[in-house]
Design an enzyme around this catalytic site. Structure first.
Site, PDB file in Angstrom:
ATOM      1  N   GLY A  47       0.767  -1.237   0.000  1.00 30.17           N
ATOM      2  CA  GLY A  47       0.000   0.000   0.000  1.00 30.17           C
ATOM      3  C   GLY A  47       0.798   1.287   0.000  1.00 30.17           C
ATOM      4  N   GLU A 101       3.894   4.016   6.361  1.00 35.95           N
ATOM      5  CA  GLU A 101       2.678   3.206   6.149  1.00 35.95           C
ATOM      6  C   GLU A 101       1.697   3.965   5.266  1.00 35.95           C
ATOM      7  OE1 GLU A 101       1.229   0.352   7.132  1.00 35.95           O
ATOM      8  OE2 GLU A 101       2.159  -0.344   8.988  1.00 35.95           O
ATOM      9  N   ASP A 102       0.890   3.224   4.499  1.00 39.87           N
ATOM     10  CA  ASP A 102      -0.199   3.863   3.767  1.00 39.87           C
ATOM     11  C   ASP A 102      -1.320   4.247   4.729  1.00 39.87           C
ATOM     12  OD1 ASP A 102      -0.796   1.199   4.339  1.00 39.87           O
ATOM     13  OD2 ASP A 102      -1.715   0.765   2.409  1.00 39.87           O
ATOM     14  N   ASP A 105      -5.017   1.244  10.372  1.00 44.40           N
ATOM     15  CA  ASP A 105      -6.437   0.931  10.566  1.00 44.40           C
ATOM     16  C   ASP A 105      -6.561   0.301  11.954  1.00 44.40           C
ATOM     17  OD1 ASP A 105      -8.992  -0.212  10.448  1.00 44.40           O
ATOM     18  OD2 ASP A 105      -8.861  -0.709   8.349  1.00 44.40           O
ATOM     19  N   ASN A 108      -2.698  -3.561  13.546  1.00 45.81           N
ATOM     20  CA  ASN A 108      -2.050  -4.879  13.643  1.00 45.81           C
ATOM     21  C   ASN A 108      -0.776  -4.921  12.817  1.00 45.81           C
ATOM     22  OD1 ASN A 108      -4.006  -5.927  15.283  1.00 45.81           O
ATOM     23  ND2 ASN A 108      -5.157  -6.883  13.629  1.00 45.81           N
ATOM     24  N   LEU A 110       1.050  -2.401  11.766  1.00 45.56           N
ATOM     25  CA  LEU A 110       2.080  -1.519  12.336  1.00 45.56           C
ATOM     26  C   LEU A 110       2.725  -2.165  13.551  1.00 45.56           C
ATOM     27  CD1 LEU A 110       3.628   1.108  12.490  1.00 45.56           C
ATOM     28  CD2 LEU A 110       1.704   2.107  13.747  1.00 45.56           C
ATOM     29  N   LYS A 133      -6.929   5.893  10.929  1.00 45.98           N
ATOM     30  CA  LYS A 133      -8.339   5.779  11.343  1.00 45.98           C
ATOM     31  C   LYS A 133      -8.350   5.713  12.868  1.00 45.98           C
ATOM     32  CE  LYS A 133      -9.870   2.974   7.351  1.00 45.98           C
ATOM     33  NZ  LYS A 133     -10.375   1.648   6.942  1.00 45.98           N
ATOM     34  N   ASP A 162      -5.964  -0.616  -2.084  1.00 43.60           N
ATOM     35  CA  ASP A 162      -6.781  -1.399  -3.013  1.00 43.60           C
ATOM     36  C   ASP A 162      -8.056  -1.942  -2.372  1.00 43.60           C
ATOM     37  OD1 ASP A 162      -5.284  -3.353  -1.370  1.00 43.60           O
ATOM     38  OD2 ASP A 162      -6.232  -4.818  -2.692  1.00 43.60           O
ATOM     39  N   ARG A 168      -5.657   0.653  -6.803  1.00 43.17           N
ATOM     40  CA  ARG A 168      -4.394   1.199  -6.289  1.00 43.17           C
ATOM     41  C   ARG A 168      -3.864   2.365  -7.114  1.00 43.17           C
ATOM     42  NH1 ARG A 168      -2.233  -2.129  -2.381  1.00 43.17           N
ATOM     43  NH2 ARG A 168      -2.443  -4.366  -2.668  1.00 43.17           N
TER      44      ARG A 168
END
Ligand code: IMP
Length: 179
Positions: A47, A101-102, A105, A108, A110, A133, A162, A168
């Site tokens: 990502g 990181e993209d 969320d 996990n 990370l 988020k 994606d 993407r």
């Protein structure tokens, strides 16, 4: 503006101009913070590839770039198990690391990346994520130092992210329209 991917509708929430502006600012912050440190930027694939490419063009200090590849998603459904597909290929001991990181969320992925990096005794570890988020994160992190945009707990695509392998390459970011 709306797009349909695999019969799912998404609406645009962040356009590429906003992303570029934000990345320029994060780049300035990183150039100042790491001016004398020669950091290693570790991108988390897949990502991060667009974010990493745009972000690295804003970094004007001496630095190195590496990647890890993790798999934690099955299409659009969360899986608790994080699998390592490509591991770290550089020695991080005593180095200053910026994980790129993209999206964070559940966190996990990370958490897994941080465990991997911390095993090697780096001098410092900071996290730079394009999207966060806040209401979805299930871990406590004290080193998410650079955040592009905080977003709602909705599924997003575009700019590297994606939905079932698609979306993407969209330059803007879209969120799922839920009825
Ligand atoms: P985590 O839930 O923070 O572990 O997220 C792990 C990975 O899942 C992220 O690095 C993304 O690649 C992917 N992911 C998480 N949320 C989304 C989303 O809303 N859209 C697309 N991919 C996502």
């Amino acid at each position: 503006m709306k797009v349909t991917i695999n019969q799912k509708e998404f609406e645009r929430i962040i356009d590429y101009n906003q992303i570029k502006k934000r990345i320029r600012l994060i780049g300035i912050q990183l150039n100042v913070a790491y001016e004398h440190q020669h950091p290693i930027f570790v991108g988390v694939l897949n990502g991060c590839f667009m974010f990493m490419a745009d972000l690295m063009k804003q970094i004007h200090i001496a630095c190195e770039v590496s990647f890890v590849k993790l798999s934690s998603y099955d299409g659009s459904a969360r899986r608790d198990q994080v699998t390592e597909l490509i591991g770290l290929d550089v020695d991080l001991e005593g180095r200053d690391i910026v994980i790129v990181e993209d999206i964070v969320d559940t966190g996990n992925s990370l958490k897994h990346t941080l465990d991997l990096v911390n095993k090697q005794n780096p001098a410092s570890v900071a996290v730079c994520t394009l999207l966060l988020k806040p209401s979805a994160v299930t871990h406590t992190f004290d080193n998410i130092a650079y955040v592009g945009f905080e977003i709602d707990n909705a599924f997003v695509v575009g700019y590297g992210l994606d939905y079932r392998g698609l979306g993407r390459t969209l330059p803007d970011i879209y969120k799922e329209i839920t009825s």
